[in-house]
Design a protein around this motif. Structure first.
Motif, short mmCIF file in Angstrom:
data_model
loop_
_atom_site.label_atom_id
_atom_site.label_comp_id
_atom_site.label_asym_id
_atom_site.label_seq_id
_atom_site.Cartn_x
_atom_site.Cartn_y
_atom_site.Cartn_z
N PRO A 50 -5.40 19.45 11.99
CA PRO A 50 -6.21 20.12 10.96
C PRO A 50 -5.74 19.83 9.54
CG PRO A 50 -5.76 21.61 12.77
CD PRO A 50 -4.91 20.40 13.00
N TRP A 73 -8.93 16.71 10.81
CA TRP A 73 -9.64 16.87 12.08
C TRP A 73 -9.50 18.33 12.52
CZ3 TRP A 73 -8.12 14.94 17.61
CH2 TRP A 73 -9.26 15.02 18.45
N GLY A 74 -10.58 19.09 12.40
CA GLY A 74 -10.51 20.52 12.64
C GLY A 74 -9.97 21.24 11.41
N SER A 75 -9.81 22.56 11.52
CA SER A 75 -9.29 23.34 10.39
C SER A 75 -8.78 24.68 10.89
CB SER A 75 -10.39 23.56 9.34
OG SER A 75 -11.45 24.34 9.87
N ASP A 97 -10.19 27.42 13.31
CA ASP A 97 -11.49 27.93 12.86
C ASP A 97 -12.51 27.69 13.98
OD1 ASP A 97 -13.65 28.84 11.51
OD2 ASP A 97 -13.75 27.18 10.09
N TRP A 98 -12.55 28.64 14.94
CA TRP A 98 -13.44 28.51 16.08
C TRP A 98 -14.91 28.54 15.67
CZ3 TRP A 98 -10.79 27.11 20.23
CH2 TRP A 98 -9.47 27.52 20.37
N GLY A 102 -16.30 27.20 13.30
CA GLY A 102 -16.77 25.94 12.71
C GLY A 102 -17.29 24.96 13.74
N TYR A 103 -17.30 25.39 15.03
CA TYR A 103 -17.72 24.50 16.11
C TYR A 103 -19.11 23.91 15.87
CZ TYR A 103 -19.10 22.99 20.81
OH TYR A 103 -19.55 22.27 21.87
N ASN A 154 -16.95 17.02 13.50
CA ASN A 154 -15.51 17.04 13.31
C ASN A 154 -14.88 18.26 13.99
OD1 ASN A 154 -13.08 18.14 11.75
ND2 ASN A 154 -13.17 16.08 10.91
N HIS A 155 -15.42 19.44 13.72
CA HIS A 155 -14.88 20.66 14.28
C HIS A 155 -15.12 20.74 15.79
CE1 HIS A 155 -14.75 21.88 10.06
NE2 HIS A 155 -13.95 22.88 10.43
N SER A 156 -16.31 20.37 16.23
CA SER A 156 -16.64 20.51 17.64
C SER A 156 -15.78 19.59 18.51
CB SER A 156 -18.13 20.23 17.87
OG SER A 156 -18.48 18.91 17.46
N ILE A 175 -12.15 21.03 18.72
CA ILE A 175 -12.04 22.23 19.56
C ILE A 175 -12.15 21.88 21.03
CG2 ILE A 175 -13.21 24.38 20.19
CD1 ILE A 175 -13.84 24.75 17.20
#
Length: 361
Positions: free
Chosen positions: A149, A153-155, A168-169, A171-172, A177-179, A182
């Motif tokens: 993160p 990649w993710g946060s 940050d669930w 943000g899926y 990027n988030h999905s 996760i």
């Protein structure tokens, strides 16, 4: 103060949550410190697999020291303290220690499976260098995933109730990027390790079952000790998985209910987080519960920590109490290690008193 860092709970609930965390932090620090001090005093006697138990205690006490004070202060403050910077720090520490914990438990299960022999063969013997390298790999793996993160990649972000931070669930659904982050972290850092833990302990149970069937003599003592060592590891691993399962479930709920009107009640999202944090407190108690010979050491260590008047009679320490006999197989500890105090009693003359044995309960 940014609205996302304001507590979504009532001041009363915040105070109760803060008090609960104070208790959990105290138990975690004292219990895991006792385990670390106890093992440090017999460091040269530690068997290779026992280093994994030490590593698990390090992850638990590390989480309690680096994260819980900030959560406690924020709960009593009714708002998250420090804003984005402290949120990033908290999420980073949480990822490192939680991934290190589950990977350590996974390796413990695999090692227990490999050292448990399938009759007529004996199990694999591990060297301390090998286990040390594995532990180093665990920390590198945890640090790598926690760093993604930071690299984009993710946060990390605040929990729904506003008094903690994690991945940050929500943000899926906002970006690929988030999905992808996760989903990948769930598979590689939660699902597969949990599956490995379950399969290794099922495999151990089958090996022990076959071992009992192959025993021709009437001495089942070693098998009984082996079973109780494995039971302790099972309890620690299953306790961790059970403690974190509600949090994972709530996190996945937030993934698919990210809209404001669909989000879970903040109080309901708080409970799984508190339950997950309790996992750092009970591991040392399971450890000492199964190691009967270490109970007096636990009490003595806690007495020294508090500088109180707790007195433990050590007059006969290192000497054979009259009328006590101990088998070498009784000296086995978690992951196949031995207790040096117990070893000093092996082969001593005399009968075994009814009030004391050196086996696990």
């Amino acid at each position: 103060m940014d609205g996302k860092y304001m507590s979504k709970l009532s001041p009363t609930v915040d105070i109760w949550a803060g008090m609960f965390l104070v208790i959990i932090a105290t138990l975690s620090i004292l219990g895991n410190a006792a385990v670390l001090i106890s093992t440090a005093r017999r460091l040269t006697m530690l068997k290779a697999p026992e280093l994994l138990t030490v590593n698990l205690a390090v992850t638990d006490i590390g989480m309690a020291l680096s994260m819980y004070p900030l959560s406690i202060a924020s709960a009593f403050n009714h708002a998250w303290i420090g804003g984005d910077n402290s949120c990033l720090y908290y999420g980073l520490m949480g990822m490192i220690f939680s991934v290190a914990s589950i990977m350590t438990l996974t390796v413990i299960g695999m090692v227990r499976y490999l050292v448990t022999g399938s009759p007529p063969k004996t199990g694999i013997k591990f060297q301390r260098r090998t286990i040390s390298l594995v532990i180093g790999g665990i920390w590198l793996y945890a640090t790598l995933w926690a760093s993604f993160p930071l690299l984009g990649w993710g946060s990390y972000g605040p929990e729904p109730y506003g008094l903690a931070c994690s991945i940050d669930w929500t943000g899926y659904g906002e970006s690929l990027n988030h999905s992808t982050f996760i989903i990948t972290i769930f598979i590689l850092c939660t699902f597969l390790p949990s599956l490995a833990i379950l399969f290794t302990y099922f495999g151990i149970a089958w090996k022990l079952h076959m071992a009992y069937r192959s025993i021709q003599s009437n001495d089942f003592h070693y098998g009984n000790v082996e079973k109780k060592i494995t039971l302790m590891a099972v309890m620690i691993s299953s306790g961790f998985l059970i403690a974190w399962a509600p949090y994972v479930a709530v996190s996945f709920w937030s993934i698919f209910h990210s809209h404001e009107q669909d989000r879970m009640n903040p109080f309901l999202s708080l409970l799984p987080c508190l339950f997950a944090k309790s996992s750092t407190a009970y591991n040392p108690f399971i450890y000492f519960l199964f190691q009967r010979t270490s109970r007096h050491k636990l009490l003595r260590l806690w007495g020294r920590m508090f500088c109180c008047s707790l007195q433990v009679d050590t007059h006969a320490e290192g000497q054979q109490p009259e009328g006590k006999t101990v088998k070498a197989s009784d000296c086995t500890t978690l992951n196949g290690g031995t207790d040096e105090t117990c070893l000093g009693l092996v082969g001593a003359p005399g009968r075994r008193p009814e009030s004391e044995t050196m086996t696990f309960e």
